[in-house]
Design a protein around this motif. Structure first.
Motif, PDB file in Angstrom:
ATOM      1  N   ALA A   1      -8.141 -22.174  -3.836  1.00 37.59           N
ATOM      2  CA  ALA A   1      -7.017 -23.120  -4.408  1.00 37.59           C
ATOM      3  C   ALA A   1      -7.076 -22.908  -5.939  1.00 37.59           C
ATOM      4  N   ARG A   2      -7.867 -22.486  -6.645  1.00 36.54           N
ATOM      5  CA  ARG A   2      -7.691 -22.024  -8.039  1.00 36.54           C
ATOM      6  C   ARG A   2      -6.729 -20.832  -8.281  1.00 36.54           C
ATOM      7  N   PHE A   3      -6.939 -19.897  -7.209  1.00 38.41           N
ATOM      8  CA  PHE A   3      -6.166 -18.657  -7.488  1.00 38.41           C
ATOM      9  C   PHE A   3      -4.683 -19.172  -7.093  1.00 38.41           C
ATOM     10  N   LEU A   4      -4.428 -19.864  -5.955  1.00 43.44           N
ATOM     11  CA  LEU A   4      -3.218 -20.612  -5.584  1.00 43.44           C
ATOM     12  C   LEU A   4      -2.631 -20.900  -6.781  1.00 43.44           C
ATOM     13  N   TYR A   5      -3.452 -21.824  -7.351  1.00 46.07           N
ATOM     14  CA  TYR A   5      -2.866 -22.581  -8.815  1.00 46.07           C
ATOM     15  C   TYR A   5      -2.475 -21.653  -9.864  1.00 46.07           C
ATOM     16  N   ALA A   6      -3.209 -20.828 -10.035  1.00 40.95           N
ATOM     17  CA  ALA A   6      -2.812 -19.725 -11.209  1.00 40.95           C
ATOM     18  C   ALA A   6      -1.671 -18.939 -10.769  1.00 40.95           C
ATOM     19  N   ILE A   7      -1.247 -18.648  -9.505  1.00 43.34           N
ATOM     20  CA  ILE A   7      -0.236 -17.757  -9.259  1.00 43.34           C
ATOM     21  C   ILE A   7       1.071 -18.628  -9.094  1.00 43.34           C
ATOM     22  N   MET A   8       0.814 -20.020  -8.762  1.00 40.85           N
ATOM     23  CA  MET A   8       1.964 -21.033  -8.684  1.00 40.85           C
ATOM     24  C   MET A   8       2.479 -21.225 -10.429  1.00 40.85           C
ATOM     25  N   ILE A   9       1.365 -21.493 -11.070  1.00 37.41           N
ATOM     26  CA  ILE A   9       1.786 -21.393 -12.620  1.00 37.41           C
ATOM     27  C   ILE A   9       2.430 -20.491 -13.236  1.00 37.41           C
ATOM     28  N   THR A  10       1.819 -19.184 -12.823  1.00 38.37           N
ATOM     29  CA  THR A  10       2.381 -17.905 -13.486  1.00 38.37           C
ATOM     30  C   THR A  10       3.829 -17.766 -12.979  1.00 38.37           C
ATOM     31  N   ALA A  11       4.114 -18.055 -11.758  1.00 33.79           N
ATOM     32  CA  ALA A  11       5.402 -17.781 -11.209  1.00 33.79           C
ATOM     33  C   ALA A  11       6.360 -18.975 -12.046  1.00 33.79           C
ATOM     34  N   PHE A  12       5.934 -19.949 -12.178  1.00 31.35           N
ATOM     35  CA  PHE A  12       6.742 -21.015 -12.924  1.00 31.35           C
ATOM     36  C   PHE A  12       7.191 -20.484 -14.454  1.00 31.35           C
ATOM     37  N   VAL A  13       6.001 -20.064 -15.015  1.00 27.92           N
ATOM     38  CA  VAL A  13       6.048 -19.811 -16.485  1.00 27.92           C
ATOM     39  C   VAL A  13       7.090 -18.567 -16.525  1.00 27.92           C
ATOM     40  N   VAL A  14       6.958 -17.683 -15.665  1.00 31.01           N
ATOM     41  CA  VAL A  14       7.906 -16.260 -15.850  1.00 31.01           C
ATOM     42  C   VAL A  14       9.317 -16.861 -15.660  1.00 31.01           C
ATOM     43  N   LEU A  15       9.431 -17.649 -14.549  1.00 31.93           N
ATOM     44  CA  LEU A  15      10.890 -18.146 -14.111  1.00 31.93           C
ATOM     45  C   LEU A  15      11.456 -18.953 -15.413  1.00 31.93           C
ATOM     46  N   LEU A  16      10.684 -19.929 -15.894  1.00 31.08           N
ATOM     47  CA  LEU A  16      11.082 -20.424 -17.054  1.00 31.08           C
ATOM     48  C   LEU A  16      11.156 -19.627 -18.359  1.00 31.08           C
ATOM     49  N   THR A  17      10.481 -18.758 -18.696  1.00 28.21           N
ATOM     50  CA  THR A  17      10.970 -17.809 -19.652  1.00 28.21           C
ATOM     51  C   THR A  17      12.010 -17.040 -19.583  1.00 28.21           C
ATOM     52  N   THR A  18      12.285 -16.514 -18.128  1.00 29.62           N
ATOM     53  CA  THR A  18      13.569 -15.815 -18.077  1.00 29.62           C
ATOM     54  C   THR A  18      14.705 -16.725 -18.350  1.00 29.62           C
ATOM     55  N   ILE A  19      14.624 -17.962 -17.725  1.00 27.76           N
ATOM     56  CA  ILE A  19      15.815 -18.682 -17.920  1.00 27.76           C
ATOM     57  C   ILE A  19      16.040 -18.868 -19.424  1.00 27.76           C
ATOM     58  N   LEU A  20      14.963 -19.245 -20.270  1.00 31.62           N
ATOM     59  CA  LEU A  20      15.080 -19.520 -21.644  1.00 31.62           C
ATOM     60  C   LEU A  20      15.527 -18.173 -22.290  1.00 31.62           C
ATOM     61  N   ARG A  21      15.117 -17.266 -21.937  1.00 21.81           N
ATOM     62  CA  ARG A  21      15.615 -15.686 -22.656  1.00 21.81           C
ATOM     63  C   ARG A  21      17.207 -15.656 -22.292  1.00 21.81           C
ATOM     64  N   ASN A  22      17.532 -15.897 -20.976  1.00 27.35           N
ATOM     65  CA  ASN A  22      18.863 -15.825 -20.745  1.00 27.35           C
ATOM     66  C   ASN A  22      19.881 -16.500 -21.358  1.00 27.35           C
ATOM     67  N   LEU A  23      19.294 -17.850 -21.823  1.00 33.04           N
ATOM     68  CA  LEU A  23      20.143 -18.935 -22.433  1.00 33.04           C
ATOM     69  C   LEU A  23      20.079 -18.581 -23.800  1.00 33.04           C
ATOM     70  N   TYR A  24      19.153 -17.851 -24.600  1.00 33.82           N
ATOM     71  CA  TYR A  24      19.067 -17.263 -25.781  1.00 33.82           C
ATOM     72  C   TYR A  24      19.804 -16.125 -25.819  1.00 33.82           C
ATOM     73  N   ASN A  25      19.786 -15.370 -25.099  1.00 37.91           N
ATOM     74  CA  ASN A  25      20.626 -14.114 -25.058  1.00 37.91           C
ATOM     75  C   ASN A  25      22.144 -14.566 -24.863  1.00 37.91           C
ATOM     76  N   HIS A  26      22.288 -15.645 -24.244  1.00 38.91           N
ATOM     77  CA  HIS A  26      23.685 -15.676 -23.933  1.00 38.91           C
ATOM     78  C   HIS A  26      24.454 -16.364 -25.286  1.00 38.91           C
ATOM     79  N   ASP A  27      23.655 -17.170 -25.897  1.00 38.12           N
ATOM     80  CA  ASP A  27      24.339 -17.739 -27.250  1.00 38.12           C
ATOM     81  C   ASP A  27      24.861 -16.436 -28.204  1.00 38.12           C
TER      82      ASP A  27
END
Length: 73
Positions: free
Chosen positions: A46-72
């Protein structure tokens, strides 16, 4: 020189506060995850599953924020 020092101190202080907030969110999300998914025998899995889920969320969020920043630009 004094302005640079104050700017650097502000940056470091802001980063420290962000780190404390991240730890608080980590505890909250981990507690929720533990409540919903963790079984005693499967704690490590469960700890590894938690780490994988959090990592995927952070990568997704960072990608979205980077795209918003670069779009401006």
């Amino acid at each position: 020189m004094k302005d640079k020092l104050l700017e650097q101190m502000f940056t470091m202080f802001s980063a420290a506060l962000a780190f404390v907030a991240a730890l608080a969110w980590n505890n909250a999300v981990q507690g929720l995850f533990d409540t919903l998914y963790v079984l005693e025998k499967e704690g490590v899995i469960a700890r590894f599953l938690y780490a994988i889920m959090i990592t995927a969320f952070v990568v997704l969020l960072t990608t979205i924020l980077r795209n918003l920043y670069n779009h401006d630009d």
